[in-house]
Design a protein around this motif. Structure first.
Motif, mmCIF file in Angstrom:
data_model
loop_
_atom_site.group_PDB
_atom_site.id
_atom_site.type_symbol
_atom_site.label_atom_id
_atom_site.label_comp_id
_atom_site.label_asym_id
_atom_site.label_seq_id
_atom_site.Cartn_x
_atom_site.Cartn_y
_atom_site.Cartn_z
ATOM 1 N N LYS A 91 0.847 -1.179 0.000
ATOM 2 C CA LYS A 91 0.000 0.000 0.000
ATOM 3 C C LYS A 91 0.891 1.239 0.000
ATOM 4 C CE LYS A 91 -3.383 2.475 2.851
ATOM 5 N NZ LYS A 91 -4.180 2.449 4.089
ATOM 6 N N VAL A 92 0.666 2.143 -0.934
ATOM 7 C CA VAL A 92 1.512 3.329 -1.074
ATOM 8 C C VAL A 92 0.657 4.586 -1.027
ATOM 9 C CG1 VAL A 92 3.237 4.510 -2.483
ATOM 10 C CG2 VAL A 92 3.119 2.010 -2.499
ATOM 11 N N ILE A 93 1.065 5.524 -0.184
ATOM 12 C CA ILE A 93 0.407 6.831 -0.077
ATOM 13 C C ILE A 93 1.454 7.909 -0.329
ATOM 14 C CG2 ILE A 93 -0.899 8.398 1.421
ATOM 15 C CD1 ILE A 93 -2.381 5.832 0.781
ATOM 16 N N ILE A 94 1.140 8.883 -1.153
ATOM 17 C CA ILE A 94 2.044 10.004 -1.399
ATOM 18 C C ILE A 94 1.484 11.251 -0.713
ATOM 19 C CG2 ILE A 94 2.978 11.573 -3.145
ATOM 20 C CD1 ILE A 94 3.197 9.265 -5.043
ATOM 21 N N VAL A 95 2.350 11.953 0.007
ATOM 22 C CA VAL A 95 1.970 13.208 0.655
ATOM 23 C C VAL A 95 2.829 14.316 0.059
ATOM 24 C CG1 VAL A 95 1.757 14.457 2.831
ATOM 25 C CG2 VAL A 95 1.399 11.978 2.779
ATOM 26 N N THR A 96 2.209 15.330 -0.479
ATOM 27 C CA THR A 96 2.925 16.460 -1.070
ATOM 28 C C THR A 96 2.131 17.733 -0.808
ATOM 29 O OG1 THR A 96 3.929 17.317 -3.107
ATOM 30 C CG2 THR A 96 1.822 16.178 -3.330
ATOM 31 N N HIS A 97 2.656 18.854 -1.251
ATOM 32 C CA HIS A 97 1.943 20.106 -1.031
ATOM 33 C C HIS A 97 0.968 20.372 -2.173
ATOM 34 C CE1 HIS A 97 4.200 22.317 -4.100
ATOM 35 N NE2 HIS A 97 5.292 21.738 -3.639
ATOM 36 N N TYR B 161 -0.826 22.030 -5.350
ATOM 37 C CA TYR B 161 -0.370 22.679 -6.582
ATOM 38 C C TYR B 161 -1.540 23.480 -7.142
ATOM 39 C CZ TYR B 161 3.834 19.797 -6.610
ATOM 40 O OH TYR B 161 5.033 19.206 -6.280
ATOM 41 N N GLY B 162 -1.541 24.801 -6.862
ATOM 42 C CA GLY B 162 -2.641 25.635 -7.318
ATOM 43 C C GLY B 162 -3.941 25.217 -6.655
ATOM 44 N N ASN B 163 -4.940 24.899 -7.482
ATOM 45 C CA ASN B 163 -6.232 24.458 -6.968
ATOM 46 C C ASN B 163 -6.284 22.962 -6.680
ATOM 47 O OD1 ASN B 163 -7.343 27.057 -7.174
ATOM 48 N ND2 ASN B 163 -7.826 26.754 -9.345
ATOM 49 N N ARG B 164 -5.203 22.273 -6.943
ATOM 50 C CA ARG B 164 -5.175 20.827 -6.715
ATOM 51 C C ARG B 164 -4.837 20.545 -5.255
ATOM 52 N NH1 ARG B 164 -5.184 16.766 -10.402
ATOM 53 N NH2 ARG B 164 -4.440 14.723 -9.745
ATOM 54 N N THR B 165 -5.866 20.480 -4.433
ATOM 55 C CA THR B 165 -5.705 20.201 -3.005
ATOM 56 C C THR B 165 -6.607 19.041 -2.619
ATOM 57 O OG1 THR B 165 -7.448 21.781 -2.428
ATOM 58 C CG2 THR B 165 -5.193 22.621 -2.500
ATOM 59 N N GLY B 166 -6.376 18.531 -1.403
ATOM 60 C CA GLY B 166 -7.216 17.430 -0.929
ATOM 61 C C GLY B 166 -6.628 16.080 -1.300
ATOM 62 N N VAL B 167 -7.512 15.092 -1.480
ATOM 63 C CA VAL B 167 -7.106 13.716 -1.750
ATOM 64 C C VAL B 167 -7.495 13.341 -3.175
ATOM 65 C CG1 VAL B 167 -7.281 11.315 -1.000
ATOM 66 C CG2 VAL B 167 -7.442 13.159 0.681
ATOM 67 N N TYR C 197 -6.913 10.252 -6.429
ATOM 68 C CA TYR C 197 -6.471 8.906 -6.794
ATOM 69 C C TYR C 197 -5.876 8.933 -8.194
ATOM 70 C CZ TYR C 197 -8.668 6.589 -2.818
ATOM 71 O OH TYR C 197 -8.984 6.172 -1.565
ATOM 72 N N LEU C 198 -4.706 8.325 -8.330
ATOM 73 C CA LEU C 198 -4.060 8.191 -9.623
ATOM 74 C C LEU C 198 -4.164 6.738 -10.081
ATOM 75 C CD1 LEU C 198 -0.880 10.378 -9.034
ATOM 76 C CD2 LEU C 198 -3.168 11.085 -9.734
ATOM 77 N N THR C 199 -3.444 6.396 -11.124
ATOM 78 C CA THR C 199 -3.510 5.057 -11.708
ATOM 79 C C THR C 199 -3.259 3.969 -10.670
ATOM 80 O OG1 THR C 199 -2.666 6.008 -13.759
ATOM 81 C CG2 THR C 199 -2.601 3.625 -13.576
ATOM 82 N N ASN C 200 -4.012 2.871 -10.798
ATOM 83 C CA ASN C 200 -3.875 1.699 -9.936
ATOM 84 C C ASN C 200 -4.192 1.992 -8.466
ATOM 85 O OD1 ASN C 200 -3.170 0.058 -12.063
ATOM 86 N ND2 ASN C 200 -0.975 0.265 -11.732
ATOM 87 N N GLY C 201 -4.981 3.029 -8.213
ATOM 88 C CA GLY C 201 -5.373 3.329 -6.836
ATOM 89 C C GLY C 201 -4.309 4.027 -6.028
ATOM 90 N N LEU C 202 -3.321 4.639 -6.666
ATOM 91 C CA LEU C 202 -2.303 5.395 -5.946
ATOM 92 C C LEU C 202 -2.945 6.650 -5.337
ATOM 93 C CD1 LEU C 202 0.611 6.004 -5.127
ATOM 94 C CD2 LEU C 202 0.951 7.055 -7.368
ATOM 95 N N LYS C 203 -2.900 6.733 -4.019
ATOM 96 C CA LYS C 203 -3.579 7.799 -3.288
ATOM 97 C C LYS C 203 -2.607 8.926 -2.964
ATOM 98 C CE LYS C 203 -6.900 8.190 0.560
ATOM 99 N NZ LYS C 203 -7.496 7.436 1.695
ATOM 100 N N VAL C 204 -3.008 10.165 -3.292
ATOM 101 C CA VAL C 204 -2.133 11.318 -3.096
ATOM 102 C C VAL C 204 -2.841 12.343 -2.212
ATOM 103 C CG1 VAL C 204 -0.765 13.119 -4.199
ATOM 104 C CG2 VAL C 204 -1.127 10.940 -5.380
#
Length: 452
Positions: free
Chosen positions: A21-27, A29-35, A37-44
Protein backbone atom coordinates in the motif's frame (compact mmCIF):
# COMPACT_ATOMS: atom_id res chain seq x y z
CA UNK A 1 6.91 17.02 -13.69
CA UNK A 2 10.64 16.56 -13.13
CA UNK A 3 12.89 13.60 -12.42
CA UNK A 4 12.02 13.28 -8.73
CA UNK A 5 8.28 13.35 -9.44
CA UNK A 6 8.69 10.70 -12.15
CA UNK A 7 10.73 8.59 -9.74
CA UNK A 8 8.01 8.81 -7.08
CA UNK A 9 5.23 7.90 -9.48
CA UNK A 10 6.95 4.96 -11.18
CA UNK A 11 8.31 3.52 -7.92
CA UNK A 12 4.88 3.77 -6.31
CA UNK A 13 3.22 1.97 -9.21
CA UNK A 14 5.69 -0.93 -9.02
CA UNK A 15 5.38 -1.22 -5.22
CA UNK A 16 1.59 -1.39 -5.58
CA UNK A 17 2.00 -4.15 -8.16
CA UNK A 18 4.17 -6.02 -5.65
CA UNK A 19 1.31 -5.94 -3.12
CA UNK A 20 2.20 -2.91 -0.99
CA UNK A 21 0.00 0.00 0.00
CA UNK A 22 1.51 3.33 -1.07
CA UNK A 23 0.41 6.83 -0.08
CA UNK A 24 2.04 10.00 -1.40
CA UNK A 25 1.97 13.21 0.65
CA UNK A 26 2.93 16.46 -1.07
CA UNK A 27 1.94 20.11 -1.03
CA UNK A 28 -0.93 21.63 -2.97
CA UNK A 29 -0.37 22.68 -6.58
CA UNK A 30 -2.64 25.63 -7.32
CA UNK A 31 -6.23 24.46 -6.97
CA UNK A 32 -5.18 20.83 -6.71
CA UNK A 33 -5.70 20.20 -3.00
CA UNK A 34 -7.22 17.43 -0.93
CA UNK A 35 -7.11 13.72 -1.75
CA UNK A 36 -6.80 12.37 -5.29
CA UNK A 37 -6.47 8.91 -6.79
CA UNK A 38 -4.06 8.19 -9.62
CA UNK A 39 -3.51 5.06 -11.71
CA UNK A 40 -3.87 1.70 -9.94
CA UNK A 41 -5.37 3.33 -6.84
CA UNK A 42 -2.30 5.40 -5.95
CA UNK A 43 -3.58 7.80 -3.29
CA UNK A 44 -2.13 11.32 -3.10
CA UNK A 45 -2.65 13.82 -0.28
CA UNK A 46 -2.18 17.41 -1.47
CA UNK A 47 -1.57 19.25 1.80
CA UNK A 48 -2.92 22.86 1.72
CA UNK A 49 0.39 24.63 2.23
CA UNK A 50 1.42 27.62 0.15
CA UNK A 51 4.39 27.66 -2.21
CA UNK A 52 6.87 30.46 -1.53
CA UNK A 53 9.37 30.01 -4.36
CA UNK A 54 9.95 27.57 -7.23
CA UNK A 55 7.39 24.96 -6.03
CA UNK A 56 8.91 24.98 -2.52
CA UNK A 57 6.92 25.44 0.67
CA UNK A 58 7.83 27.45 3.76
CA UNK A 59 9.40 25.23 6.46
CA UNK A 60 7.14 25.19 9.51
CA UNK A 61 8.84 22.41 11.54
CA UNK A 62 5.78 21.81 13.74
CA UNK A 63 2.89 23.26 11.73
CA UNK A 64 2.74 20.19 9.47
CA UNK A 65 2.80 17.72 12.38
CA UNK A 66 -0.93 17.51 13.37
CA UNK A 67 -2.13 16.89 9.82
CA UNK A 68 0.75 14.53 9.04
CA UNK A 69 0.09 12.48 12.19
CA UNK A 70 -3.58 12.22 11.22
CA UNK A 71 -2.63 10.91 7.75
CA UNK A 72 -0.21 8.33 9.16
CA UNK A 73 -2.77 7.00 11.63
CA UNK A 74 -5.64 7.12 9.14
CA UNK A 75 -3.67 5.15 6.53
CA UNK A 76 -1.94 2.78 9.00
CA UNK A 77 1.50 3.73 7.68
CA UNK A 78 4.55 1.72 8.80
CA UNK A 79 7.42 3.27 6.81
CA UNK A 80 7.88 6.91 5.76
CA UNK A 81 10.09 7.43 2.69
CA UNK A 82 11.20 11.00 2.02
CA UNK A 83 12.58 12.20 -1.33
CA UNK A 84 14.67 15.27 -2.09
CA UNK A 85 17.12 17.28 -0.02
CA UNK A 86 15.33 20.49 -1.03
CA UNK A 87 11.91 19.40 0.26
CA UNK A 88 10.96 20.88 3.63
CA UNK A 89 7.95 18.53 3.85
CA UNK A 90 10.31 15.58 3.36
CA UNK A 91 12.58 16.49 6.27
CA UNK A 92 9.70 17.42 8.56
CA UNK A 93 8.03 14.08 7.75
CA UNK A 94 11.20 12.14 8.63
CA UNK A 95 11.57 13.92 11.98
CA UNK A 96 7.89 13.55 12.92
CA UNK A 97 7.73 9.89 11.86
CA UNK A 98 10.71 9.01 14.04
CA UNK A 99 9.12 10.83 16.96
CA UNK A 100 6.02 8.66 16.44
CA UNK A 101 8.13 5.49 16.46
CA UNK A 102 7.85 4.70 12.74
CA UNK A 103 10.62 3.73 10.34
CA UNK A 104 12.09 6.38 8.04
CA UNK A 105 14.01 6.13 4.75
CA UNK A 106 15.45 9.01 2.73
CA UNK A 107 16.40 9.16 -0.97
CA UNK A 108 18.85 11.86 -2.06
CA UNK A 109 18.50 12.99 -5.69
CA UNK A 110 21.05 15.81 -5.72
CA UNK A 111 24.67 16.82 -5.16
CA UNK A 112 25.90 19.68 -2.96
CA UNK A 113 29.16 21.50 -2.52
CA UNK A 114 30.95 22.22 0.72
CA UNK A 115 32.40 25.72 0.37
CA UNK A 116 29.66 28.31 -0.21
CA UNK A 117 27.37 29.59 2.54
CA UNK A 118 24.25 28.01 1.02
CA UNK A 119 25.84 24.54 0.92
CA UNK A 120 27.20 24.81 4.47
CA UNK A 121 23.76 25.73 5.85
CA UNK A 122 21.93 23.08 3.79
CA UNK A 123 24.42 20.36 4.76
CA UNK A 124 24.03 21.21 8.46
CA UNK A 125 20.24 20.93 8.17
CA UNK A 126 20.60 17.66 6.24
CA UNK A 127 22.84 16.29 8.97
CA UNK A 128 20.14 17.23 11.49
CA UNK A 129 17.26 15.51 9.67
CA UNK A 130 19.28 12.38 8.84
CA UNK A 131 20.81 11.90 12.30
CA UNK A 132 18.08 9.43 13.24
CA UNK A 133 17.01 8.10 9.82
CA UNK A 134 16.97 4.30 9.43
CA UNK A 135 18.45 4.13 5.92
CA UNK A 136 19.49 6.40 3.05
CA UNK A 137 19.25 5.64 -0.68
CA UNK A 138 21.31 7.47 -3.31
CA UNK A 139 20.87 7.31 -7.08
CA UNK A 140 24.58 6.93 -7.91
CA UNK A 141 27.87 6.06 -6.21
CA UNK A 142 29.01 9.66 -6.60
CA UNK A 143 25.82 10.78 -4.88
CA UNK A 144 26.45 8.26 -2.08
CA UNK A 145 29.95 9.59 -1.45
CA UNK A 146 28.62 13.15 -1.45
CA UNK A 147 25.75 12.38 0.94
CA UNK A 148 27.94 10.40 3.34
CA UNK A 149 30.34 13.33 3.63
CA UNK A 150 27.63 16.01 3.89
CA UNK A 151 25.51 14.28 6.52
CA UNK A 152 28.32 12.44 8.36
CA UNK A 153 26.65 9.07 7.77
CA UNK A 154 28.06 5.57 7.98
CA UNK A 155 28.42 4.11 4.44
CA UNK A 156 26.83 0.89 5.76
CA UNK A 157 23.54 2.74 6.15
CA UNK A 158 23.55 4.11 2.59
CA UNK A 159 22.53 2.10 -0.48
CA UNK A 160 22.81 2.92 -4.19
CA UNK A 161 19.66 2.33 -6.23
CA UNK A 162 19.67 4.16 -9.59
CA UNK A 163 16.75 5.76 -11.35
CA UNK A 164 15.08 3.86 -14.18
CA UNK A 165 13.12 4.55 -17.33
CA UNK A 166 10.06 3.08 -19.03
CA UNK A 167 11.82 2.36 -22.32
CA UNK A 168 8.55 1.63 -24.14
CA UNK A 169 7.54 5.27 -23.64
CA UNK A 170 10.61 6.48 -25.56
CA UNK A 171 10.65 4.28 -28.64
CA UNK A 172 12.76 5.86 -31.42
CA UNK A 173 11.25 6.94 -34.73
CA UNK A 174 13.87 7.10 -37.54
CA UNK A 175 11.44 8.99 -39.80
CA UNK A 176 10.83 11.85 -37.35
CA UNK A 177 14.08 13.90 -37.71
CA UNK A 178 14.30 16.38 -40.58
CA UNK A 179 16.74 14.83 -43.12
CA UNK A 180 17.91 18.30 -44.19
CA UNK A 181 19.24 19.14 -40.73
CA UNK A 182 21.27 17.63 -37.93
CA UNK A 183 19.09 18.52 -34.96
CA UNK A 184 20.51 18.96 -31.46
CA UNK A 185 17.89 18.69 -28.71
CA UNK A 186 18.17 20.24 -25.24
CA UNK A 187 15.47 19.58 -22.61
CA UNK A 188 16.26 21.06 -19.23
CA UNK A 189 15.22 23.56 -16.60
CA UNK A 190 16.79 26.81 -17.72
CA UNK A 191 18.70 27.60 -14.54
CA UNK A 192 22.35 28.21 -13.73
CA UNK A 193 22.91 24.71 -12.31
CA UNK A 194 21.96 23.19 -15.66
CA UNK A 195 24.80 25.03 -17.41
CA UNK A 196 22.60 27.30 -19.52
CA UNK A 197 25.41 29.87 -19.66
CA UNK A 198 27.60 27.26 -21.39
CA UNK A 199 24.77 26.48 -23.76
CA UNK A 200 24.39 30.16 -24.64
CA UNK A 201 28.12 30.38 -25.35
CA UNK A 202 28.42 27.34 -27.65
CA UNK A 203 25.25 27.64 -29.77
CA UNK A 204 26.53 30.55 -31.93
CA UNK A 205 29.88 28.79 -32.43
CA UNK A 206 28.28 25.50 -33.48
CA UNK A 207 25.86 27.26 -35.83
CA UNK A 208 28.77 29.16 -37.43
CA UNK A 209 30.84 26.00 -37.89
CA UNK A 210 28.01 23.83 -39.27
CA UNK A 211 25.40 25.44 -41.53
CA UNK A 212 23.19 22.33 -41.46
CA UNK A 213 22.85 22.15 -37.66
CA UNK A 214 19.88 23.49 -35.70
CA UNK A 215 18.81 23.44 -32.02
CA UNK A 216 15.50 22.58 -30.34
CA UNK A 217 15.42 23.72 -26.70
CA UNK A 218 12.64 22.70 -24.33
CA UNK A 219 12.18 23.93 -20.79
CA UNK A 220 11.64 27.10 -18.83
CA UNK A 221 13.38 29.09 -16.13
CA UNK A 222 15.08 32.39 -15.32
CA UNK A 223 17.78 31.82 -17.96
CA UNK A 224 15.30 31.70 -20.83
CA UNK A 225 15.59 35.45 -21.35
CA UNK A 226 19.35 35.03 -21.89
CA UNK A 227 18.71 32.40 -24.57
CA UNK A 228 16.26 34.70 -26.31
CA UNK A 229 18.79 37.55 -26.23
CA UNK A 230 21.47 35.28 -27.71
CA UNK A 231 19.12 34.25 -30.50
CA UNK A 232 18.31 37.90 -31.23
CA UNK A 233 21.95 38.99 -31.17
CA UNK A 234 23.16 36.33 -33.61
CA UNK A 235 20.00 36.25 -35.77
CA UNK A 236 19.43 32.52 -35.20
CA UNK A 237 15.62 32.50 -35.18
CA UNK A 238 15.50 29.91 -37.98
CA UNK A 239 18.04 27.62 -36.27
CA UNK A 240 17.24 27.88 -32.56
CA UNK A 241 13.70 26.92 -31.56
CA UNK A 242 12.58 27.62 -27.98
CA UNK A 243 9.61 25.44 -27.03
CA UNK A 244 9.07 26.66 -23.49
CA UNK A 245 7.72 24.34 -20.76
CA UNK A 246 7.22 20.70 -21.83
CA UNK A 247 5.04 18.20 -20.01
CA UNK A 248 6.58 14.82 -19.32
CA UNK A 249 4.29 12.93 -21.71
CA UNK A 250 5.38 15.29 -24.50
CA UNK A 251 9.13 14.73 -24.03
CA UNK A 252 9.33 11.76 -26.38
CA UNK A 253 7.69 13.72 -29.21
CA UNK A 254 10.41 16.35 -28.87
CA UNK A 255 13.31 13.92 -28.50
CA UNK A 256 12.56 11.90 -31.65
CA UNK A 257 12.87 15.07 -33.74
CA UNK A 258 16.58 15.20 -32.92
CA UNK A 259 19.77 13.36 -33.74
CA UNK A 260 21.92 14.49 -30.81
CA UNK A 261 20.98 15.29 -27.20
CA UNK A 262 23.03 17.90 -25.35
CA UNK A 263 23.34 18.16 -21.56
CA UNK A 264 25.47 21.00 -20.18
CA UNK A 265 24.75 20.55 -16.44
CA UNK A 266 27.30 21.76 -13.91
CA UNK A 267 26.22 19.16 -11.35
CA UNK A 268 24.09 16.02 -11.58
CA UNK A 269 23.52 13.10 -9.23
CA UNK A 270 22.17 10.86 -12.00
CA UNK A 271 20.50 12.76 -14.92
CA UNK A 272 17.55 10.69 -16.11
CA UNK A 273 17.22 13.02 -19.12
CA UNK A 274 20.21 11.48 -20.91
CA UNK A 275 18.77 7.98 -20.38
CA UNK A 276 15.45 9.03 -21.91
CA UNK A 277 17.27 10.65 -24.83
CA UNK A 278 19.35 7.55 -25.52
CA UNK A 279 16.20 5.41 -25.35
CA UNK A 280 14.68 7.65 -28.02
CA UNK A 281 17.64 6.90 -30.30
CA UNK A 282 19.75 10.04 -29.80
CA UNK A 283 23.51 10.18 -29.43
CA UNK A 284 24.25 11.99 -26.16
CA UNK A 285 26.78 14.73 -25.44
CA UNK A 286 27.13 15.60 -21.76
CA UNK A 287 29.39 17.35 -19.32
CA UNK A 288 31.35 14.86 -17.23
CA UNK A 289 30.09 15.90 -13.81
CA UNK A 290 28.70 14.16 -10.72
CA UNK A 291 27.16 10.75 -11.36
CA UNK A 292 26.80 11.21 -15.15
CA UNK A 293 29.78 8.92 -16.01
CA UNK A 294 28.01 6.05 -14.24
CA UNK A 295 24.80 6.28 -16.29
CA UNK A 296 25.35 5.34 -19.95
CA UNK A 297 27.72 2.95 -21.76
CA UNK A 298 30.61 4.69 -23.51
CA UNK A 299 29.30 4.02 -27.04
CA UNK A 300 26.12 6.03 -26.33
CA UNK A 301 27.71 9.22 -25.04
CA UNK A 302 30.54 11.69 -25.64
CA UNK A 303 31.82 13.51 -22.57
CA UNK A 304 33.16 17.02 -22.16
CA UNK A 305 34.43 19.00 -19.22
CA UNK A 306 32.12 21.88 -18.24
CA UNK A 307 34.05 24.33 -20.41
CA UNK A 308 33.03 26.11 -23.59
CA UNK A 309 35.84 24.88 -25.86
CA UNK A 310 35.62 21.26 -24.70
CA UNK A 311 31.87 21.21 -25.27
CA UNK A 312 32.31 22.53 -28.82
CA UNK A 313 34.83 19.74 -29.52
CA UNK A 314 32.50 17.06 -28.11
CA UNK A 315 29.50 18.32 -30.10
CA UNK A 316 31.62 18.48 -33.26
CA UNK A 317 32.78 14.91 -32.71
CA UNK A 318 29.17 13.75 -32.32
CA UNK A 319 28.10 15.60 -35.47
CA UNK A 320 30.82 13.83 -37.48
CA UNK A 321 29.90 10.46 -35.94
CA UNK A 322 26.29 10.93 -36.91
CA UNK A 323 27.06 12.30 -40.37
CA UNK A 324 29.26 9.34 -41.34
CA UNK A 325 27.04 6.71 -39.67
CA UNK A 326 29.67 5.48 -37.20
CA UNK A 327 27.11 4.75 -34.46
CA UNK A 328 23.89 2.73 -34.70
CA UNK A 329 21.50 4.40 -32.27
CA UNK A 330 18.59 2.08 -33.14
CA UNK A 331 19.88 -0.49 -30.62
CA UNK A 332 20.03 1.90 -27.67
CA UNK A 333 16.42 1.36 -26.56
CA UNK A 334 16.72 -2.43 -26.26
CA UNK A 335 20.01 -2.15 -24.40
CA UNK A 336 18.76 0.39 -21.87
CA UNK A 337 15.51 -1.48 -21.34
CA UNK A 338 17.53 -4.23 -19.68
CA UNK A 339 19.80 -1.85 -17.75
CA UNK A 340 17.21 0.46 -16.17
CA UNK A 341 14.03 -1.28 -15.08
CA UNK A 342 11.56 0.07 -12.52
CA UNK A 343 10.62 -3.42 -11.37
CA UNK A 344 14.24 -3.99 -10.38
CA UNK A 345 14.33 -0.63 -8.57
CA UNK A 346 11.14 -1.51 -6.66
CA UNK A 347 12.52 -4.92 -5.68
CA UNK A 348 15.73 -3.40 -4.33
CA UNK A 349 13.79 -0.68 -2.49
CA UNK A 350 11.56 -3.36 -1.01
CA UNK A 351 14.67 -5.06 0.43
CA UNK A 352 15.64 -1.77 2.09
CA UNK A 353 12.17 -1.53 3.62
CA UNK A 354 12.45 -5.11 4.87
CA UNK A 355 15.82 -4.47 6.51
CA UNK A 356 14.76 -1.29 8.32
CA UNK A 357 11.48 -2.82 9.45
CA UNK A 358 13.42 -5.47 11.39
CA UNK A 359 15.40 -2.90 13.40
CA UNK A 360 14.37 -1.72 16.86
CA UNK A 361 13.36 1.87 17.54
CA UNK A 362 15.74 3.98 19.62
CA UNK A 363 14.52 5.49 22.90
CA UNK A 364 14.24 9.26 23.14
CA UNK A 365 17.49 9.63 25.09
CA UNK A 366 19.41 7.82 22.36
CA UNK A 367 17.85 10.04 19.69
CA UNK A 368 18.86 13.14 21.64
CA UNK A 369 22.41 11.82 21.94
CA UNK A 370 22.64 11.54 18.13
CA UNK A 371 21.32 15.06 17.60
CA UNK A 372 23.65 16.43 20.26
CA UNK A 373 26.60 15.24 18.18
CA UNK A 374 25.66 17.54 15.27
CA UNK A 375 27.80 20.40 16.60
CA UNK A 376 28.81 22.38 19.63
CA UNK A 377 25.99 24.90 19.27
CA UNK A 378 23.79 23.31 16.60
CA UNK A 379 23.61 20.07 18.59
CA UNK A 380 21.99 21.81 21.56
CA UNK A 381 19.50 23.60 19.29
CA UNK A 382 18.61 20.34 17.51
CA UNK A 383 18.04 18.60 20.86
CA UNK A 384 15.61 21.34 21.90
CA UNK A 385 13.77 21.03 18.56
CA UNK A 386 13.39 17.26 18.97
CA UNK A 387 12.38 17.51 22.63
CA UNK A 388 9.64 20.01 21.72
CA UNK A 389 8.58 17.77 18.82
CA UNK A 390 8.18 14.90 21.29
CA UNK A 391 6.11 17.05 23.68
CA UNK A 392 3.85 18.18 20.82
CA UNK A 393 3.35 14.54 19.82
CA UNK A 394 2.36 13.58 23.39
CA UNK A 395 -0.04 16.53 23.49
CA UNK A 396 -1.63 15.43 20.17
CA UNK A 397 -1.91 11.88 21.52
CA UNK A 398 -3.91 13.26 24.45
CA UNK A 399 -5.96 15.77 22.46
CA UNK A 400 -6.73 13.49 19.50
CA UNK A 401 -6.38 9.86 20.63
CA UNK A 402 -5.62 7.26 18.00
CA UNK A 403 -9.05 5.72 18.58
CA UNK A 404 -10.72 8.96 17.50
CA UNK A 405 -9.04 8.99 14.06
CA UNK A 406 -11.18 7.31 11.43
CA UNK A 407 -9.24 4.66 9.50
CA UNK A 408 -9.30 4.94 5.71
CA UNK A 409 -10.83 2.11 3.74
CA UNK A 410 -8.37 -0.04 1.83
CA UNK A 411 -8.43 0.50 -1.91
CA UNK A 412 -9.66 -2.71 -3.62
CA UNK A 413 -6.47 -3.32 -5.59
CA UNK A 414 -7.38 -6.90 -6.52
CA UNK A 415 -10.80 -5.91 -7.76
CA UNK A 416 -9.53 -3.26 -10.16
CA UNK A 417 -6.27 -4.99 -11.13
CA UNK A 418 -7.86 -6.83 -14.06
CA UNK A 419 -9.43 -3.55 -15.20
CA UNK A 420 -6.10 -1.73 -15.31
CA UNK A 421 -4.41 -4.65 -17.07
CA UNK A 422 -7.09 -4.78 -19.75
CA UNK A 423 -7.12 -1.01 -20.34
CA UNK A 424 -3.36 -1.06 -20.73
CA UNK A 425 -3.48 -3.87 -23.31
CA UNK A 426 -6.79 -3.16 -25.08
CA UNK A 427 -7.41 0.57 -25.09
CA UNK A 428 -10.16 0.28 -27.68
CA UNK A 429 -12.45 -1.64 -25.29
CA UNK A 430 -11.96 0.82 -22.45
CA UNK A 431 -15.57 2.00 -22.26
CA UNK A 432 -16.93 -1.56 -22.16
CA UNK A 433 -14.51 -2.50 -19.40
CA UNK A 434 -15.48 0.55 -17.32
CA UNK A 435 -19.17 -0.28 -17.68
CA UNK A 436 -18.54 -3.90 -16.72
CA UNK A 437 -16.51 -2.86 -13.67
CA UNK A 438 -19.18 -0.40 -12.51
CA UNK A 439 -21.90 -3.05 -12.89
CA UNK A 440 -19.86 -5.46 -10.76
CA UNK A 441 -19.46 -2.75 -8.14
CA UNK A 442 -23.21 -2.11 -8.02
CA UNK A 443 -23.93 -5.81 -7.67
CA UNK A 444 -21.56 -6.12 -4.70
CA UNK A 445 -23.22 -3.04 -3.10
CA UNK A 446 -20.00 -1.72 -1.65
CA UNK A 447 -20.24 1.77 -0.21
CA UNK A 448 -16.74 2.92 -1.20
CA UNK A 449 -15.75 6.57 -1.34
CA UNK A 450 -13.56 6.28 -4.45
CA UNK A 451 -13.70 8.71 -7.41
CA UNK A 452 -14.62 6.19 -10.13
Amino acid sequence: MGGVESHLYELSQRLIQRGHKVIIVTHAYGNRTGVRYLTNGLKVYYVPTKEIYSAATLPTIYGFFPLFRNILIRESIQIVHGHGAFSSLCHEAIIHSKTMGLKAVFTDHSLFGFADASSILTNKLLKFSLSDVDHVICVSHTSKENTVLRAALSPRHVSVIPNAVVASQFLPDPTAPDPNWITIVVISRLVYRKGVDLLIAIIPRICEMYKHVRFIIGGDGPKRIDLEQMREKHLLHDRVELLGPIKHHEVRNVLIQGNIFLNTSLTEAFCIAIVEAACAGLLVVSTKVGGVPEVLPSHMINYASPEEDDLVIAVSKSIHQYRFGKIDTSLFNDQLKEMYNWSNVAERTEKVYGSVYQTKNSPLIERLRRYYGCGVYAGKIFCMVIALDYLIWRFLEWLFPIESVEKAQMFPYKKYRHYFQQTNSVYGNKNNIIQQTLLEEEEEEQDLDFPF
